[in-house]
Design an enzyme around this catalytic site. Structure first.
Site, short mmCIF file in Angstrom:
data_model
loop_
_atom_site.label_atom_id
_atom_site.label_comp_id
_atom_site.label_asym_id
_atom_site.label_seq_id
_atom_site.Cartn_x
_atom_site.Cartn_y
_atom_site.Cartn_z
N THR A 40 1.52 6.59 7.63
CA THR A 40 1.14 5.36 8.35
C THR A 40 1.78 5.33 9.73
O THR A 40 1.14 4.94 10.72
CB THR A 40 1.56 4.13 7.54
OG1 THR A 40 0.91 4.14 6.27
CG2 THR A 40 1.22 2.85 8.27
N HIS A 43 -0.13 7.50 12.07
CA HIS A 43 -1.35 6.83 12.54
C HIS A 43 -1.03 5.84 13.66
O HIS A 43 -1.78 5.73 14.65
CB HIS A 43 -2.04 6.10 11.38
CG HIS A 43 -2.71 7.00 10.40
ND1 HIS A 43 -3.82 7.74 10.71
CD2 HIS A 43 -2.43 7.27 9.10
CE1 HIS A 43 -4.20 8.44 9.65
NE2 HIS A 43 -3.37 8.17 8.66
N CYS A 99 -0.20 -12.75 -8.16
CA CYS A 99 1.22 -13.03 -8.06
C CYS A 99 1.69 -13.97 -9.17
O CYS A 99 2.72 -13.74 -9.81
CB CYS A 99 1.56 -13.64 -6.69
SG CYS A 99 1.63 -12.46 -5.33
N ILE A 175 4.61 13.04 -1.01
CA ILE A 175 4.36 12.22 -2.19
C ILE A 175 3.79 13.07 -3.32
O ILE A 175 4.15 12.91 -4.49
CB ILE A 175 3.44 11.03 -1.86
CG1 ILE A 175 4.11 10.13 -0.81
CG2 ILE A 175 3.12 10.22 -3.11
CD1 ILE A 175 3.26 8.97 -0.35
N ILE A 286 -4.76 3.89 -6.84
CA ILE A 286 -3.33 3.51 -6.78
C ILE A 286 -2.99 3.13 -5.35
O ILE A 286 -3.34 3.84 -4.40
CB ILE A 286 -2.42 4.68 -7.20
CG1 ILE A 286 -2.80 5.20 -8.59
CG2 ILE A 286 -0.95 4.26 -7.14
CD1 ILE A 286 -2.52 4.24 -9.72
#
Length: 347
Positions: A40, A43, A99, A175, A286
């Site tokens: 990220t 990017h 939540c 990852i 995911i």
């Protein structure tokens, strides 16, 4: 304080002086020790179409970090000044349906640290106390700094039972490497990881996988033969976002196989849905980490001997951020860490 800021609507990041953040109600202030560079962040530095449509500038970037607590707001419990902590970078509303049901990782109003609010590539960062993970057992600050991506790996790898299963991991980025290490650690029979980077495949070998396969030279079907498998893979972990990787994974799954997909494609692509249906394959998307079951799992995995140190291949001072970002963007390394510990201590 010093911080890495996306100041302008153009490629690049700038190391500049900005005001220290002020602790708000229910928040914790943390002196940053280490940060990890994420895709990220690349990017954002590049300022691609996603970044242009997502960011409000100026913005302090970064969401992977470890640090030491220096201040807590009144009423915050169980977090003390001096604690070594990491941060959950998805800040949730606490009020939406998910939540309220305890499924915070599915919050529809999630705010991203270093994306939607100022982040952790700085001397200090503030977070809601509920997003602060205190390390109750000793953890190296470098490892603590990658708990965010480690969480992605654990969330993906533990989506389906692993014990005794044959597991395919497509994509040996940091990852993917961590997911393969988790699969091996928790008792998978065979773990095969694929990539086209010899350097990253070499790293996979250090993590104990059964086979690190260069798909520029051999097919996944060739790998199945090398492993002596008689059927396809039971579990697939798609970490690359590459269309052909997903197609090849589907083609090499056993009937009833299960795929967890973390890799984010850059655009839509077709897959063989007939095989998905007739082989009764499950595909699960995911994103992020389960709050906070994944965090508990991460801590226990490390406590029980999972060694992630081979995944971290490069360390730089925050002052050398351009070289660090170039290294991370090369596609030939593991995790790249920025060290902030030599920044000026708080007066």
């Amino acid at each position: 304080m010093k911080a890495l800021v996306k100041q302008k609507a153009e490629p690049g990041l700038w190391l500049v002086d900005v005001p220290e953040p002020v602790v708000g109600p229910g928040e914790v202030k943390i002196r940053v020790l280490r940060t990890g560079i994420c895709g990220t962040d690349l990017h954002i530095r590049k300022y691609d179409d996603w970044a242009k449509s997502t960011l409000t500038l100026p913005l302090i970037v970064g969401h992977e970090f470890s640090g030491q607590v220096v201040e807590v707001a009144e009423g915050v419990e169980d977090i003390q000044v001096g604690d070594l902590v990491s941060g959950e970078g998805h800040i949730v509303c606490g009020k939406c349906r998910n939540c309220m049901a305890g499924r915070r990782h599915l919050c529809i109003n999630t705010v991203g640290l270093g994306v939607n609010r100022d982040g952790a590539f700085a001397e200090y960062v503030t977070l809601p106390a509920s997003n602060v993970w205190v390390h109750r057992i000793p953890v190296d600050p470098d490892i603590a700094a990658i708990f965010d991506p480690f969480g992605n790996a654990v969330h993906t790898a533990l989506s389906f039972p692993m014990v005794g299963e044959d597991v395919l991991v497509t994509g040996a980025g940091p990852i993917g490497l961590m997911a393969a290490a988790v699969a091996t650690h928790v008792g998978a029979r065979n773990v095969m990881i694929t990539d086209v980077s010899p350097e990253r495949l070499d790293l996979a070998g250090k993590l104990g996988v059964s086979l690190a396969l260069n798909v520029a030279q051999s097919s996944i079907a060739d790998g199945v033969k090398q492993l002596g498998m008689r059927e396809g893979f039971d579990v697939g972990l798609e970490m690359s976002g590459h269309p052909q990787a997903m197609r090849d994974m589907i083609a090499n799954m056993t009937h009833g196989g299960r795929i967890a997909m973390l890799g984010l494609p850059s655009e839509e692509f077709a897959i063989d849905w007939s095989t998905v249906v007739t082989s009764m394959i499950t595909i699960k998307g995911i994103y992020g980490r389960e709050m906070y079951e994944t965090w508990y799992n991460m801590s226990v995995l490390l406590e029980k001997g999972l060694d992630l140190s081979p995944v971290i291949t490069d360390r730089f001072s925050y002052r050398d951020f351009d070289a660090a970002f170039d290294t991370a963007a090369s596609g030939r390394t593991g995790k790249v860490i920025l060290d902030w510990s030599d920044a000026a201590p708080r007066a």
